[in-house]
Design a protein around this motif. Sequence first.
Motif, PDB file in Angstrom:
ATOM      1  N   GLU A  98      39.031  16.961  38.367  1.00  0.00           N
ATOM      2  CA  GLU A  98      37.913  16.007  38.318  1.00  0.00           C
ATOM      3  C   GLU A  98      36.612  16.670  38.762  1.00  0.00           C
ATOM      4  O   GLU A  98      36.571  17.340  39.782  1.00  0.00           O
ATOM      5  N   GLU A  99      35.557  16.471  38.003  1.00  0.00           N
ATOM      6  CA  GLU A  99      34.248  17.047  38.314  1.00  0.00           C
ATOM      7  C   GLU A  99      33.279  16.028  38.916  1.00  0.00           C
ATOM      8  O   GLU A  99      32.385  16.394  39.668  1.00  0.00           O
ATOM      9  N   ILE A 138      33.821  24.604  49.949  1.00  0.00           N
ATOM     10  CA  ILE A 138      32.972  25.063  48.859  1.00  0.00           C
ATOM     11  C   ILE A 138      32.684  26.540  49.086  1.00  0.00           C
ATOM     12  O   ILE A 138      32.317  26.940  50.186  1.00  0.00           O
ATOM     13  N   CYS A 139      32.857  27.331  48.039  1.00  0.00           N
ATOM     14  CA  CYS A 139      32.540  28.753  48.088  1.00  0.00           C
ATOM     15  C   CYS A 139      31.216  28.966  47.362  1.00  0.00           C
ATOM     16  O   CYS A 139      31.076  28.615  46.197  1.00  0.00           O
ATOM     17  N   ILE A 140      30.247  29.530  48.087  1.00  0.00           N
ATOM     18  CA  ILE A 140      28.912  29.770  47.552  1.00  0.00           C
ATOM     19  C   ILE A 140      28.655  31.271  47.496  1.00  0.00           C
ATOM     20  O   ILE A 140      28.905  31.985  48.464  1.00  0.00           O
ATOM     21  N   ASP A 141      28.138  31.749  46.377  1.00  0.00           N
ATOM     22  CA  ASP A 141      27.754  33.151  46.255  1.00  0.00           C
ATOM     23  C   ASP A 141      26.560  33.407  47.169  1.00  0.00           C
ATOM     24  O   ASP A 141      25.535  32.725  47.064  1.00  0.00           O
ATOM     25  N   LYS A 142      26.683  34.360  48.091  1.00  0.00           N
ATOM     26  CA  LYS A 142      25.624  34.572  49.077  1.00  0.00           C
ATOM     27  C   LYS A 142      24.352  35.158  48.469  1.00  0.00           C
ATOM     28  O   LYS A 142      23.287  35.046  49.053  1.00  0.00           O
ATOM     29  N   VAL A 143      24.425  35.762  47.310  1.00  0.00           N
ATOM     30  CA  VAL A 143      23.239  36.337  46.672  1.00  0.00           C
ATOM     31  C   VAL A 143      22.505  35.297  45.834  1.00  0.00           C
ATOM     32  O   VAL A 143      21.308  35.079  45.992  1.00  0.00           O
ATOM     33  N   SER A 144      23.236  34.618  44.965  1.00  0.00           N
ATOM     34  CA  SER A 144      22.590  33.680  44.037  1.00  0.00           C
ATOM     35  C   SER A 144      22.520  32.251  44.576  1.00  0.00           C
ATOM     36  O   SER A 144      21.722  31.450  44.106  1.00  0.00           O
ATOM     37  N   GLY A 145      23.384  31.925  45.540  1.00  0.00           N
ATOM     38  CA  GLY A 145      23.451  30.547  46.031  1.00  0.00           C
ATOM     39  C   GLY A 145      24.225  29.629  45.110  1.00  0.00           C
ATOM     40  O   GLY A 145      24.328  28.436  45.343  1.00  0.00           O
ATOM     41  N   LYS A 146      24.802  30.190  44.054  1.00  0.00           N
ATOM     42  CA  LYS A 146      25.564  29.399  43.076  1.00  0.00           C
ATOM     43  C   LYS A 146      26.937  29.028  43.640  1.00  0.00           C
ATOM     44  O   LYS A 146      27.607  29.843  44.283  1.00  0.00           O
ATOM     45  N   LYS A 147      27.336  27.788  43.373  1.00  0.00           N
ATOM     46  CA  LYS A 147      28.669  27.352  43.791  1.00  0.00           C
ATOM     47  C   LYS A 147      29.703  28.024  42.898  1.00  0.00           C
ATOM     48  O   LYS A 147      29.644  27.927  41.675  1.00  0.00           O
ATOM     49  N   LEU A 148      30.651  28.736  43.522  1.00  0.00           N
ATOM     50  CA  LEU A 148      31.694  29.428  42.777  1.00  0.00           C
ATOM     51  C   LEU A 148      32.908  28.537  42.551  1.00  0.00           C
ATOM     52  O   LEU A 148      33.503  28.559  41.489  1.00  0.00           O
ATOM     53  N   TRP A 149      33.282  27.803  43.575  1.00  0.00           N
ATOM     54  CA  TRP A 149      34.395  26.870  43.446  1.00  0.00           C
ATOM     55  C   TRP A 149      34.337  25.838  44.561  1.00  0.00           C
ATOM     56  O   TRP A 149      33.644  26.018  45.548  1.00  0.00           O
ATOM     57  N   GLN A 150      35.101  24.767  44.355  1.00  0.00           N
ATOM     58  CA  GLN A 150      35.176  23.682  45.327  1.00  0.00           C
ATOM     59  C   GLN A 150      36.602  23.144  45.321  1.00  0.00           C
ATOM     60  O   GLN A 150      37.177  22.942  44.256  1.00  0.00           O
ATOM     61  N   ARG A 151      37.182  22.938  46.489  1.00  0.00           N
ATOM     62  CA  ARG A 151      38.556  22.437  46.584  1.00  0.00           C
ATOM     63  C   ARG A 151      38.660  21.367  47.666  1.00  0.00           C
ATOM     64  O   ARG A 151      38.097  21.516  48.747  1.00  0.00           O
ATOM     65  N   ALA A 152      39.383  20.324  47.370  1.00  0.00           N
ATOM     66  CA  ALA A 152      39.700  19.300  48.361  1.00  0.00           C
ATOM     67  C   ALA A 152      40.967  19.725  49.090  1.00  0.00           C
ATOM     68  O   ALA A 152      41.915  20.220  48.473  1.00  0.00           O
ATOM     69  N   ILE A 153      40.970  19.539  50.385  1.00  0.00           N
ATOM     70  CA  ILE A 153      42.135  19.878  51.203  1.00  0.00           C
ATOM     71  C   ILE A 153      42.618  18.583  51.859  1.00  0.00           C
ATOM     72  O   ILE A 153      41.836  17.849  52.439  1.00  0.00           O
ATOM     73  N   ASN A 154      43.900  18.319  51.741  1.00  0.00           N
ATOM     74  CA  ASN A 154      44.459  17.118  52.362  1.00  0.00           C
ATOM     75  C   ASN A 154      45.820  17.460  52.953  1.00  0.00           C
ATOM     76  O   ASN A 154      46.314  18.571  52.811  1.00  0.00           O
ATOM     77  N   TYR A 155      46.407  16.489  53.631  1.00  0.00           N
ATOM     78  CA  TYR A 155      47.691  16.723  54.277  1.00  0.00           C
ATOM     79  C   TYR A 155      48.763  17.169  53.274  1.00  0.00           C
ATOM     80  O   TYR A 155      49.620  17.974  53.589  1.00  0.00           O
ATOM     81  N   GLU A 159      51.546  13.751  43.928  1.00  0.00           N
ATOM     82  CA  GLU A 159      51.280  14.955  43.135  1.00  0.00           C
ATOM     83  C   GLU A 159      50.396  14.681  41.912  1.00  0.00           C
ATOM     84  O   GLU A 159      49.457  15.441  41.645  1.00  0.00           O
ATOM     85  N   PRO A 160      50.616  13.595  41.153  1.00  0.00           N
ATOM     86  CA  PRO A 160      49.737  13.332  40.008  1.00  0.00           C
ATOM     87  C   PRO A 160      48.277  13.090  40.426  1.00  0.00           C
ATOM     88  O   PRO A 160      47.357  13.501  39.726  1.00  0.00           O
ATOM     89  N   LEU A 161      48.083  12.452  41.567  1.00  0.00           N
ATOM     90  CA  LEU A 161      46.723  12.219  42.055  1.00  0.00           C
ATOM     91  C   LEU A 161      46.055  13.531  42.462  1.00  0.00           C
ATOM     92  O   LEU A 161      44.873  13.754  42.190  1.00  0.00           O
ATOM     93  N   VAL A 162      46.821  14.403  43.125  1.00  0.00           N
ATOM     94  CA  VAL A 162      46.293  15.702  43.538  1.00  0.00           C
ATOM     95  C   VAL A 162      45.931  16.533  42.308  1.00  0.00           C
ATOM     96  O   VAL A 162      44.873  17.170  42.263  1.00  0.00           O
ATOM     97  N   ALA A 181      34.153   9.919  41.425  1.00  0.00           N
ATOM     98  CA  ALA A 181      35.578   9.858  41.069  1.00  0.00           C
ATOM     99  C   ALA A 181      36.402  10.690  42.048  1.00  0.00           C
ATOM    100  O   ALA A 181      37.495  10.279  42.440  1.00  0.00           O
ATOM    101  N   ARG A 182      35.881  11.847  42.453  1.00  0.00           N
ATOM    102  CA  ARG A 182      36.590  12.695  43.419  1.00  0.00           C
ATOM    103  C   ARG A 182      36.750  11.964  44.757  1.00  0.00           C
ATOM    104  O   ARG A 182      37.801  12.008  45.372  1.00  0.00           O
ATOM    105  N   THR A 183      35.697  11.299  45.185  1.00  0.00           N
ATOM    106  CA  THR A 183      35.749  10.560  46.449  1.00  0.00           C
ATOM    107  C   THR A 183      36.798   9.459  46.384  1.00  0.00           C
ATOM    108  O   THR A 183      37.584   9.275  47.317  1.00  0.00           O
ATOM    109  N   LYS A 184      36.836   8.744  45.274  1.00  0.00           N
ATOM    110  CA  LYS A 184      37.828   7.679  45.107  1.00  0.00           C
ATOM    111  C   LYS A 184      39.247   8.248  45.085  1.00  0.00           C
ATOM    112  O   LYS A 184      40.162   7.663  45.672  1.00  0.00           O
ATOM    113  N   LEU A 185      39.431   9.371  44.430  1.00  0.00           N
ATOM    114  CA  LEU A 185      40.757   9.995  44.378  1.00  0.00           C
ATOM    115  C   LEU A 185      41.193  10.471  45.765  1.00  0.00           C
ATOM    116  O   LEU A 185      42.355  10.300  46.140  1.00  0.00           O
TER     117      LEU A 185
END
Length: 105
Positions: free
Chosen positions: A54-55, A8-25, A45-48, A59-63
């Motif tokens: 997915e927001e 998760i990338c967080i803006d250090k000034v506002s604390g707002k989440k800029l983006w989030q990415r799942a990393i897998n093998y 690939e279709p699942l990734v 659902a993200r956890t299940k995927l």
Amino acid sequence: MAEPDELICIDKVSGKKLWQRAINYYEVLTPEEKAAQPRLAKEVEPLVAKLKSEEDKIARTKLRKEIQEKLAEIDAPTFVPKYDGHFEAHFWYRWFYDANTGERR
């Protein structure tokens, strides 16, 4: 809060989440490694791709679980995590205290 396989990338000034990415093998495989296992493109690939759009957290956890299970089914020696006791060591308290019953073990 991030899961162990998420960044998760967080803006250090506002604390707002800029983006989030799942990393897998699958994400770290080279094009050659992906090409050597045709089932990856067809089944993983279709699942990734779905995970990337997915927001919903549940659902993200299940995927993420489905992706890991599919990877293990395709090539267990490569994709099943090798914890070597490290992961289990994070849960030492479970052996002394059962959170479900409140009993000490």
